[in-house]
Design an enzyme around this catalytic site. Structure first.
Site, mmCIF file in Angstrom:
data_model
loop_
_atom_site.group_PDB
_atom_site.id
_atom_site.type_symbol
_atom_site.label_atom_id
_atom_site.label_comp_id
_atom_site.label_asym_id
_atom_site.label_seq_id
_atom_site.Cartn_x
_atom_site.Cartn_y
_atom_site.Cartn_z
ATOM 1 N N GLU A 22 10.205 8.426 7.104
ATOM 2 C CA GLU A 22 9.021 7.631 7.475
ATOM 3 C C GLU A 22 8.578 6.721 6.329
ATOM 4 O OE1 GLU A 22 5.467 8.539 6.487
ATOM 5 O OE2 GLU A 22 5.639 10.663 5.957
ATOM 6 N N LYS A 156 -0.159 19.026 5.583
ATOM 7 C CA LYS A 156 -0.841 18.759 4.308
ATOM 8 C C LYS A 156 -2.021 19.709 4.097
ATOM 9 C CE LYS A 156 -0.655 14.170 4.932
ATOM 10 N NZ LYS A 156 0.618 13.856 5.585
#
Ligand code: PSU
Ligand code: MN
Length: 302
Positions: A22, A156
């Protein structure tokens, strides 16, 4: 609209291993010049493991799968590059704006190109404070409907990880711990509070994918959670304190939506004196290597 680099087209047509990478991490996730360094290191790690990297981005009305050096340099230098999630793609392509693709938008491209392995740092998920203000990353839904294995250091640590795991459960996405029974916490290796089924063998992961996408008729993704190496991991307690402070600051400054994740990552960089960036680079490279090894297994006949 979909533009696949000619070399990747050949690799994909021949069924050889390819790994999607990405670019929101490039445009919005890391400070300069580490952002470009990250993609370079990830691409090299994928090649070393015997697969081809497919860097994905939106450029001038094209959803590009595989960027050449000039395209990558242009995106890395573009001050106005957008952060594009899956839902932003159609608008961005009609407006011909350049943008880095998040995990969700990159999964759309991977699905179209037939790429089954993907490496990132940490996926998006359910943000802390969802009880007051709902913020759930499009990464989760796209992962649920794309036949691709995303290799990440979990989700995350700025997120509400228990809530993120619950959402993944509801969406039917298997989350597997790579050589660990703990859900990693991105910059740290995680604790015993969040357990995952442990896998130690990539052939097992490949077999599980074939079963899911074949006989079981479950065309959704798999999250392979790869904890950061011990020597690069940050102290969990210090990280949590810094994260709570950053989340509070974001709330006070009314930062939300697509800007929230970049703000929190930037705040942690400042709070750790840049050590979070070094950790992020290390885990991105390790995830690229593991995704490439998995792609090699997936490319073998069962
Ligand atoms: N992994 C990293 N750094 C990042 C990201 C992943 O190490 O910046 C990006 C990915 O593109 C992911 C996005 O899709 O953060 C999540 O953003 P949001 O929370 O706005 O969905
Ligand atoms: Mn969001």
């Amino acid at each position: 609209m979909l533009t696949i680099h000619p070399e990747l087209r050949d690799e994909l047509a021949a069924g050889r291993p390819v790994v999607a990478l990405e670019t929101a991490v490039l445009t919005h996730g890391l400070p300069h010049p580490h952002h470009l360094d990250a993609i370079t290191r990830m691409s090299a790690a994928v090649r070393r493991a015997g697969a081809a990297p497919a860097v994905i981005a939106a450029l001038d009305g094209h959803l590009c799968v595989g960027l050449d050096a000039a395209q990558l340099a242009r995106l890395a230098a573009a001050p106005a590059a957008r952060k594009l999630a899956a839902r932003d793609l159609a608008l961005a392509l009609t407006e011909r704006v350049d943008g880095g693709t998040t995990v969700s938008a990159t999964l759309v491209a991977a699905r179209l190109a037939g790429i089954r392995a993907f490496a990132t740092g940490g996926i998006g998920g359910v943000h802390r404070g969802w009880q007051r203000r709902l913020d759930v990353s499009g990464d989760l839904l796209e992962l649920a409907r794309t036949p691709c294995v995303v290799v990440s250091a979990g989700a995350k640590s700025i997120l509400d990880l228990p809530a993120t795991l619950e959402a993944l459960e509801a969406l039917g996405v298997p989350v597997l711990g790579w050589r660990s029974a703990r859900m990693p916490r991105f910059y740290s290796r995680g604790a015993d509070d969040l357990k995952l089924p442990r896998v130690d063998d990539l052939e097992r992961v490949a077999a599980l994918c074939r079963l899911r996408w074949g006989a079981l008729g479950q065309p959704g993704g798999v999250l392979l959670a790869n904890p950061i190496a011990e020597e690069h991991a940050l102290d969990d307690a210090a990280l949590e304190a810094a994260t709570l402070a950053a989340v509070e600051r974001a709330r006070a400054q009314q930062i939300h939506g697509a800007a929230l994740t970049p703000f929190l990552l930037g705040a942690l960089e400042a709070a750790t004196g840049g050590r979070s960036v070094a950790a992020n680079l290390a885990l991105l490279e390790a995830n690229a290597e593991l995704a490439a090894q998995l792609a090699v297994h997936l490319a073998k006949a069962p």
